[in-house]
Design an enzyme around this catalytic site. Sequence first.
Site, PDB file in Angstrom:
ATOM      1  CG  ASP A 213      -2.093   0.953   1.049  1.00 60.50           C
ATOM      2  OD1 ASP A 213      -2.499   1.204  -0.098  1.00 60.50           O
ATOM      3  OD2 ASP A 213      -2.605   1.444   2.070  1.00 60.50           O
TER       4      ASP A 213
ATOM      5  CE1 TYR B  64      -0.043   8.597   4.363  1.00 58.90           C
ATOM      6  CE2 TYR B  64       2.111   9.631   4.156  1.00 58.90           C
ATOM      7  CZ  TYR B  64       0.897   9.496   4.814  1.00 58.90           C
ATOM      8  OH  TYR B  64       0.648  10.264   5.932  1.00 58.90           O
TER       9      TYR B  64
ATOM     10  CG  HIS C 120      -3.988  10.667   3.005  1.00 63.85           C
ATOM     11  ND1 HIS C 120      -5.004  10.582   3.938  1.00 63.85           N
ATOM     12  CD2 HIS C 120      -3.131   9.654   3.293  1.00 63.85           C
ATOM     13  CE1 HIS C 120      -4.764   9.563   4.749  1.00 63.85           C
ATOM     14  NE2 HIS C 120      -3.638   8.982   4.389  1.00 63.85           N
TER      15      HIS C 120
ATOM     16  CD  GLU D 145      -5.898   4.811   5.161  1.00 60.23           C
ATOM     17  OE1 GLU D 145      -5.261   4.068   4.382  1.00 60.23           O
ATOM     18  OE2 GLU D 145      -5.345   5.530   6.018  1.00 60.23           O
TER      19      GLU D 145
ATOM     20  CD  GLU E 113      -5.472   3.002   0.296  1.00 58.96           C
ATOM     21  OE1 GLU E 113      -4.749   2.290  -0.446  1.00 58.96           O
ATOM     22  OE2 GLU E 113      -5.213   3.225   1.488  1.00 58.96           O
TER      23      GLU E 113
ATOM     24  CG  ASP F 257      -5.217   0.515   4.169  1.00 54.58           C
ATOM     25  OD1 ASP F 257      -5.176  -0.543   4.806  1.00 54.58           O
ATOM     26  OD2 ASP F 257      -4.345   1.405   4.257  1.00 54.58           O
TER      27      ASP F 257
ATOM     28  CD  GLN G 248      -2.352   4.751  10.963  1.00 54.58           C
ATOM     29  OE1 GLN G 248      -3.573   4.780  10.953  1.00 54.58           O
ATOM     30  NE2 GLN G 248      -1.631   5.186   9.942  1.00 54.58           N
TER      31      GLN G 248
ATOM     32  CE  LYS H 153      -2.956   2.176   7.648  1.00 58.37           C
ATOM     33  NZ  LYS H 153      -3.839   3.022   6.841  1.00 58.37           N
TER      34      LYS H 153
ATOM     35  CB  THR I 194      -6.129   7.922   1.987  1.00 55.21           C
ATOM     36  OG1 THR I 194      -5.965   6.891   2.943  1.00 55.21           O
ATOM     37  CG2 THR I 194      -7.479   8.586   2.161  1.00 55.21           C
TER      38      THR I 194
HETATM   39 MN    MN Z   1      -3.801   3.103   3.075  1.00 57.66          MN
END
Ligand code: MN
Length: 440
Positions: free
Chosen positions: A152, A154, A159, A224, A226, A258, A265, A278, A385
């Site tokens: 994943d 970013y 974001h 999230e 995505e 996600d 976190q 996650k 995201t």
């Molecule tokens: Mn994510």
Amino acid sequence: MSDEILPPFSSGVNATHDPALQSWVEAANDPKSDFPIQNLPLVAFEAEHHGHTHPHLGSVIGDQVVDIGQLAEAGIFGDPEEDLLPRALHMPTWNFIAGTPELWSVVRERLQGFLRADAPGGQQARRLRQKALRPLRDTELIAPMAVFNYTDFYASKHHATNVGTMFRPDNALLPNYKHVPIGYHGRASSIVTSGTPIRRPHGQTKADDAAAPTFGPCKMLDYEMELGVYVGEGNEIGSPIGKDQVEREVFGMCILNDWSARDLQKWEYQPLGPFLAKNFASTISPYVVTLEALEPFRTAGFSRGASVPAPLPYLNDEQDRTTGGFDITLEVYLQSAEMLKRGLSPVRLSRGSFKDMFWSFSQMIAHHTSNGCNLQPGDLLGSGTVSGPTAESRGCLLELTWDGMGADGKPKPRRPIELPSGEKRVFLADGDTVIFKAFC
Ligand code: MN
């Protein structure tokens, strides 16, 4: 295997994208349909065949699922006994096709040829149409790909900036962000298909004013929004994918949630990044929208402007700058258990666009393999995201209910979202249904 010669791989807009094309499946010609004849997403479903229930490959047109195995048996994709393609279409997932880019266009063109309004309609064709179609609403779609590895990213700077501001007010966007497509290795075993209930995770958290952590149910459960891509051909270990080969590396896209436990976190993410916050579940749509279907919706990549340094040469590609983005609208809806009970429709929480992403999927793939790491057909790469520049385009609750920074330099109390039922949400409650839509 026969020694048939595969056509050369090609990409770009072609006759299958013609907006005037119609299907003999009436519902596909409704301008509001998600599944016109120009889309043809790839799916899998359980069905009985010769007395056994097993996974079948399919596609969706209008309100119907097409059983691709039936078409393969009828010779639509070549000689069912001799040729590679019809035999590959009896496999339980699309991974083999994903790994053979020469077959991508053939599948789409033959399938569309069968479904076109002007296809020959003799008695044999009518019988096959009847045998191969089933209503989508009565069909349970299953995972279309076997995903062995999931990463994943970013890739939305909006974001990353919003989240960075909350966690590190003085140091929101870390100095590497504009140079390195940041990602983490997710967990493939907990990827589930849309509709699968998600259990609220338990874990270790520590409140800011507490002396020690405690273990219990997550109190800040989030989604999230995505998009994911499924890797096409992949690469050998030690052989990076050059920026000119990236076209063969995206088989198709899916919608990805996600799921994120924000309180877990916050306590665990330093120094190695996301872990149990996650990996309890990630949800994918059951549809693979092929890259070929998305060709007409390409757009320019993110415009960095003069103040942002150009990426290093291995991530800097002329074609990617002009056509590496995708103009796909993404929406998030929520329906609480109470709303469902009272017959209230899901309410829209946000609306964004995939064209606002800072890093393109091509750059993510070039970066992922730049050290020699090997990608395999069907691997899933999440975008991160998708958030845009406006408040209504924020792709998770962590950002949507954020009310900015207070005079003390700390985030202000979160501003709850009011639902049509009068209920309030800062994060997800038990019984909530989260619905993602993507269209172009
Ligand atoms: Mn994510």
